[in-house]
Write a protein that holds these residues in place. Structure first.
Motif, PDB file in Angstrom:
ATOM      1  N   LEU A  17     -57.238-131.084-104.206  1.00  0.00           N
ATOM      2  CA  LEU A  17     -57.028-132.445-105.187  1.00  0.00           C
ATOM      3  C   LEU A  17     -58.119-133.664-104.730  1.00  0.00           C
ATOM      4  CD1 LEU A  17     -53.211-132.756-104.652  1.00  0.00           C
ATOM      5  CD2 LEU A  17     -54.368-132.538-106.481  1.00  0.00           C
ATOM      6  N   THR A  18     -59.113-132.958-104.022  1.00  0.00           N
ATOM      7  CA  THR A  18     -60.358-133.875-103.837  1.00  0.00           C
ATOM      8  C   THR A  18     -61.402-132.896-104.842  1.00  0.00           C
ATOM      9  OG1 THR A  18     -59.705-134.584-101.789  1.00  0.00           O
ATOM     10  CG2 THR A  18     -61.938-134.955-102.262  1.00  0.00           C
ATOM     11  N   PRO A  19     -61.550-133.090-106.046  1.00  0.00           N
ATOM     12  CA  PRO A  19     -62.570-132.059-106.776  1.00  0.00           C
ATOM     13  C   PRO A  19     -63.865-132.366-106.287  1.00  0.00           C
ATOM     14  CG  PRO A  19     -61.665-134.017-107.997  1.00  0.00           C
ATOM     15  CD  PRO A  19     -60.795-133.676-106.845  1.00  0.00           C
ATOM     16  N   CYS A  20     -64.528-133.386-105.923  1.00  0.00           N
ATOM     17  CA  CYS A  20     -66.006-133.862-105.443  1.00  0.00           C
ATOM     18  C   CYS A  20     -65.899-132.733-104.334  1.00  0.00           C
ATOM     19  CB  CYS A  20     -66.256-135.196-105.122  1.00  0.00           C
ATOM     20  SG  CYS A  20     -66.075-136.121-106.484  1.00  0.00           S
ATOM     21  N   ASN A  21     -65.127-132.432-103.520  1.00  0.00           N
ATOM     22  CA  ASN A  21     -65.100-131.579-102.210  1.00  0.00           C
ATOM     23  C   ASN A  21     -64.972-130.205-102.512  1.00  0.00           C
ATOM     24  OD1 ASN A  21     -65.537-134.437-101.696  1.00  0.00           O
ATOM     25  ND2 ASN A  21     -64.600-134.341 -99.486  1.00  0.00           N
ATOM     26  N   GLY A  22     -64.314-129.940-103.658  1.00  0.00           N
ATOM     27  CA  GLY A  22     -64.014-128.415-103.796  1.00  0.00           C
ATOM     28  C   GLY A  22     -64.827-127.354-103.420  1.00  0.00           C
TER      29      GLY A  22
END
Length: 589
Positions: free
Chosen positions: A66-71
């Motif tokens: 749910l943190t796409p930048c950190n996926g």
């Protein structure tokens, strides 16, 4: 490699460590408690000699679906682990609180302090000698840095890196920036909804954070400018193989940092913060960096103020030609040479504290003095700067006694001195109800005022300060108006937007008593924000003011409301300021 005078060359040999490692309080010896701690961890298949006194490195990972930048951070962690193993360390991955600006409501900023507190206690309460901070999306970088500063264990940052360029019909699509532009074009009638949906597919075409100089890339740059990340870390795209190399080299470096006992308190000096503030001006960085660096400075006891931001950044030209201030994206910034080129330019201009220590063991200047600029249309010469005075303008006056901020590189020059009639929105819901009303009494000369969106008011100080303009103004071809609020705005946004007005409306700051029709004066060159009313009228309105904010009855929201400070001091919790150290607690087993 020339080491900073504090650092002495050394090589990892377990038997030669100069002191007992912190992790040995858990794992060393043959007592019942030591066997308890070691024995349970051995169920993962770790051999006994890993507990022989080598450093335990915690890899604090903000990965989340749910943190796409950190996926992609789980994959990047494997390279960090490889580097730690190579240097003789013992890597252990630790999941920590991850707040995404893309998904968290009411705003990720409300949870930055919770994340910092969780990180601090995860570090203090576990057998860790040093940490690698795996960060990406906006609030993960400051929250992990804040937690590490409060604990003061050897710490180093690895960012996930920005996305690759987006492209739509031959034009660069900057994440965030294009979203604001296109949503305004919809209201102006110059773009169709179908085209907007087509453009969506081009906005996020690879793993990584925003590809503009938004808050994520700004904070990655701040980490590097502060000396908390290896040189060159900030700009490498997320999917570039060199990002993985950086991760592996960082894993190697943290082991040596533990041996040298090189801690955040050694690096996060006043000189380091001055370097970061000037860097923010040179890159056209996000206004969000102001609240994050003020909070971080509070954790290490550096007396940093809004006045420092204005004084240090005022004469720094914005030379990085990236959206939202310019035209390029992070991918081109990396190819041009990235942040080391900017730091070199600052050093040549006498605007860099060259002897500031970094996690590499070298000074900032030793790291960057020989780098080259490979594209002078991306990293501009000073004589072609986007604006000769970048930085963050700190405004004061009877409307903002404790200060407000504006980003000159993203503002319209024609509006930097302006007097206009206030059109007031009492909160974000009031704004949403009124802004598209064709009967709203507003034109491009007005000043839009949004209240009750500060730390206590929203709650959390959401990124709503860059209010979209009313359709009736957009249809004239107008794309900017003066906007004032106690909110934040996305680092990807742009416009003549006054933010972080303090004291905020929710606590009875002067912003709370502005009414429709009041005249407001903005004078950025003279750093003035003035409500054109007699002081007696202001005093009478403030005396009659009553809060409309409903205080939370319990849970984290109550803690936040009761303890968050103003934006002018970083919106941190009053009880989290200062370094509390990493002393090991009593073993209860």
């Amino acid at each position: 490699m020339t080491l900073h005078p504090k650092i002495k060359p050394s090589k990892f040999v377990p038997a030669e460590w100069p002191r007992k490692l912190r992790s040995q309080e858990w794992y060393g010896g043959t007592s019942r408690d030591s066997i308890y701690h070691r024995g349970w961890l051995k169920n993962q298949g770790y051999p006994h000699d890993l507990f022989d006194g080598r450093p335990v490195i915690g890899i604090l990972n903000t990965w989340s679906d749910l943190t796409p930048c950190n996926g992609h951070l789980r994959e990047l962690v494997e390279k960090v682990k490889a580097g730690i193993w190579e240097a003789g360390g013992f890597p252990l991955e630790v999941p920590v609180f991850s707040a995404s600006e893309n998904t968290y409501r009411p705003t990720a900023m409300m949870y930055r302090n919770l994340a910092a507190m969780a990180v601090e206690e995860a570090m203090r309460g576990q057998p860790i000698d040093g940490v690698v901070l795996m960060v990406g999306c906006d609030k993960t970088t400051p929250s992990l840095l804040m937690g590490a500063a409060s604990t003061d264990l050897p710490s180093i940052v690895v960012t996930g890196g920005p996305m690759l360029n987006g492209w739509f019909r031959g034009e660069r699509v900057g994440s965030g920036t294009a979203l604001w532009q296109m949503s305004e074009a919809i209201k102006a009638g110059t773009m169709s909804q179908a085209d907007f949906l087509d453009a969506e597919q081009a906005m996020s075409r690879s793993s990584g954070t925003c590809n503009t100089m938004g808050t994520a890339s700004t904070m990655a740059s701040m980490a590097e400018a502060l000396g908390m990340a290896l040189s060159g870390n900030a700009a490498i795209p997320a999917v570039d193989s060199r990002r993985r190399v950086m991760a592996q080299m960082t894993g190697r470096r943290i082991v040596q940092m533990v041996k040298d006992d090189l801690k955040p308190s050694d690096i996060l000096t006043r000189e380091a913060f001055e370097n970061a503030i000037r860097t923010n001006g040179a890159i056209g960085g996000s206004t969000n960096a102001v609240v994050h660096l003020l909070a971080l400075a509070g954790r290490v006891g550096v007396d940093l103020t809004l006045d420092d931001w204005d004084r240090l950044g005022r004469d720094v030209p914005t030379i990085v030609n990236l959206m939202p201030s310019g035209k390029y994206l992070m991918e081109e910034f990396f190819y041009a040479g990235g942040l080391p080129v900017v730091l070199k330019r600052l050093g040549e201009a006498g605007m860099l504290n060259k002897d500031a220590l970094t996690v590499s063991g070298e000074t900032q200047w030793e790291q960057v003095k020989d780098v080259k600029n490979w594209n002078e249309d991306v990293i501009l010469p000073a004589e072609r700067a986007l604006t000769p005075q970048g930085g963050i303008a700190v405004l004061r006056g009877n409307l903002a006694p404790n200060g407000a901020v504006l980003k000159p590189s993203a503002a319209s020059p024609s509006l930097m001195v302006h007097r206009g009639r206030a059109v007031v929105f009492e909160d974000i819901d009031d704004y949403k109800r009124k802004i598209d009303d064709p009967d709203l009494d507003i034109d491009e000369t007005c000043v839009m005022v949004l209240k009750n969106c500060g730390p206590k008011g929203y709650p959390g100080m959401a990124e709503v300060g860059n209010m979209g303009l009313p359709p009736r103004v957009l249809k004239k071809g107008i794309t900017d108006m003066v906007r004032i609020s106690d909110a934040r705005m996305s680092g990807t946004a742009y416009g003549t937007v006054v933010l972080h007005t303090t004291p905020e409306a929710a606590v009875g700051g002067p912003l709370a008593i502005v009414q429709n029709g009041d005249m407001i004066e903005l004078d950025v060159p003279n750093r003035r924000l003035h409500l054109d009313l007699p002081q007696a009228e202001i005093d009478a309105r403030l005396a009659a003011w009553k809060s409309t904010i409903k205080k939370p009855a319990g849970g984290y929201a109550m803690i936040y409301h009761n303890h968050v400070t103003g934006a002018d001091t970083g919106a941190d919790f009053d009880f989290l300021r200062g370094c509390r150290g990493n002393e090991v607690g009593k073993d209860s087993h």
